[in-house]
Design a protein around this motif. Structure first.
Motif, short mmCIF file in Angstrom:
data_model
loop_
_atom_site.label_atom_id
_atom_site.label_comp_id
_atom_site.label_asym_id
_atom_site.label_seq_id
_atom_site.Cartn_x
_atom_site.Cartn_y
_atom_site.Cartn_z
N GLY A 121 -36.40 -10.80 46.97
CA GLY A 121 -35.46 -10.94 48.09
C GLY A 121 -35.47 -12.33 48.68
O GLY A 121 -34.42 -12.91 48.98
N THR A 122 -36.67 -12.88 48.83
CA THR A 122 -36.80 -14.24 49.36
C THR A 122 -36.09 -15.24 48.46
O THR A 122 -35.34 -16.10 48.93
CB THR A 122 -38.29 -14.60 49.51
OG1 THR A 122 -38.90 -13.66 50.39
CG2 THR A 122 -38.46 -16.01 50.04
N VAL A 124 -33.69 -14.71 46.17
CA VAL A 124 -32.24 -14.49 46.07
C VAL A 124 -31.53 -15.04 47.31
O VAL A 124 -30.39 -15.51 47.22
CB VAL A 124 -31.94 -12.99 45.86
CG1 VAL A 124 -30.47 -12.67 46.05
CG2 VAL A 124 -32.40 -12.56 44.46
N ARG A 125 -32.20 -15.06 48.45
CA ARG A 125 -31.59 -15.59 49.68
C ARG A 125 -31.64 -17.12 49.74
O ARG A 125 -30.96 -17.73 50.56
CB ARG A 125 -32.31 -15.03 50.91
CG ARG A 125 -32.00 -13.59 51.19
CD ARG A 125 -32.72 -13.12 52.46
NE ARG A 125 -32.72 -11.69 52.56
CZ ARG A 125 -33.65 -10.87 52.07
NH1 ARG A 125 -34.69 -11.38 51.44
NH2 ARG A 125 -33.56 -9.57 52.21
N THR A 126 -32.44 -17.77 48.91
CA THR A 126 -32.68 -19.21 48.98
C THR A 126 -31.46 -20.10 48.73
O THR A 126 -31.22 -21.03 49.49
CB THR A 126 -33.83 -19.60 48.02
OG1 THR A 126 -35.00 -18.90 48.41
CG2 THR A 126 -34.10 -21.09 48.06
N ASP A 129 -25.06 -20.91 50.78
CA ASP A 129 -23.82 -20.12 50.62
C ASP A 129 -22.85 -20.84 49.69
O ASP A 129 -22.69 -22.06 49.76
CB ASP A 129 -23.14 -19.92 51.97
CG ASP A 129 -23.81 -18.84 52.80
OD1 ASP A 129 -24.62 -18.08 52.24
OD2 ASP A 129 -23.52 -18.75 54.01
N ASN A 134 -21.66 -15.72 46.20
CA ASN A 134 -22.05 -14.92 47.37
C ASN A 134 -21.92 -13.42 47.15
O ASN A 134 -22.76 -12.65 47.60
CB ASN A 134 -21.25 -15.35 48.61
CG ASN A 134 -21.84 -16.58 49.27
OD1 ASN A 134 -22.99 -16.94 49.02
ND2 ASN A 134 -21.05 -17.23 50.10
N ARG A 137 -24.77 -12.36 44.97
CA ARG A 137 -26.00 -12.35 45.76
C ARG A 137 -26.07 -11.07 46.60
O ARG A 137 -27.12 -10.43 46.69
CB ARG A 137 -26.09 -13.57 46.67
CG ARG A 137 -27.35 -13.52 47.51
CD ARG A 137 -27.51 -14.52 48.62
NE ARG A 137 -26.55 -15.54 48.77
CZ ARG A 137 -26.86 -16.84 48.84
NH1 ARG A 137 -28.11 -17.23 48.74
NH2 ARG A 137 -25.91 -17.73 49.03
N LYS A 138 -24.95 -10.70 47.21
CA LYS A 138 -24.93 -9.49 48.03
C LYS A 138 -25.27 -8.26 47.19
O LYS A 138 -26.06 -7.41 47.61
CB LYS A 138 -23.56 -9.31 48.68
CG LYS A 138 -23.46 -8.12 49.58
CD LYS A 138 -22.09 -7.98 50.20
CE LYS A 138 -22.07 -6.72 51.07
NZ LYS A 138 -20.75 -6.21 51.27
N LEU A 141 -28.98 -8.33 46.38
CA LEU A 141 -29.79 -7.92 47.55
C LEU A 141 -29.72 -6.41 47.78
O LEU A 141 -30.72 -5.79 48.15
CB LEU A 141 -29.36 -8.70 48.79
CG LEU A 141 -29.73 -10.18 48.80
CD1 LEU A 141 -29.04 -10.91 49.95
CD2 LEU A 141 -31.24 -10.36 48.86
#
Length: 180
Positions: A121-122, A124-126, A129, A134, A137-138, A141
């Motif tokens: 999770g960490t 994938v958020r890095t 945008d 995006n 990514r959503k 997640l």
């Protein structure tokens, strides 16, 4: 006439099923990765650990991509890795769904999976945008969240079930008769 209607309905349903399958993220697995999955198919713990390893490879590639200077095509590569990640995570979740009702003992792998979902999770958020990835990514997640929830719930269920139904241990005389 009824046969023809049933045949047409079947063809339409088959077409919808194949197009829905095509919309799921596709994973480009190497021959070695396919072989690893095939080899681990018989031992549930090994299968879960193999999926964790395959997902970690994609996560490491994503980390490396953003640790190095930007290169052309990075956004598309990010999109592709996130799609592969989500497809692997969904496939792993499908395996968990199969193992649960069958009481396949994966108590050793589940804590590792839960820990891995935090790490994933960490990462994938890095990336910053970008409209190109995006949505991917959503979805990734959401796959992580679903995996974490399923693994946490399953770990509790497995602890309880195996406490109530401990696996039988073979007696030494029985073990001598088994081929090595």
């Amino acid at each position: 006439m009824l046969r023809r209607s049933l045949l047409i309905a079947f063809i339409v349903l088959a077409g919808l099923t194949s197009s829905a399958h095509a919309q799921r993220g596709e994973v480009n697995l190497s021959e070695k990765e396919v072989e690893e999955l095939r080899d681990s198919a018989y031992v549930a713990n090994d299968r879960v650990m193999t999926f964790i390893k395959l997902i970690d490879v994609r996560i490491k590639a994503l980390q490396d991509m953003y640790a190095k200077p930007r290169r052309p095509g990075r956004e598309q590569d990010t999109h592709d890795l996130l799609e592969q990640f989500a497809a692997l995570a969904d496939e792993l979740n499908d395996n968990l769904d199969d193992y649960g009702p069958r009481h396949r003992d994966i108590r050793k792998a589940l804590p590792k999976l839960i820990e891995a979902t935090e790490r994933w999770g960490t990462t994938v958020r890095t990336p910053p945008d970008n409209d190109l990835y995006n949505v991917s990514r959503k979805i990734a997640l959401e796959s992580i969240r679903d995996l974490r929830e399923a693994a946490t719930e399953m770990l509790d269920e497995q602890k309880k079930w195996f406490a109530d139904h401990p696996p039988q241990k073979e007696e030494p005389a029985q073990m001598e008769n088994h081929p090595r």
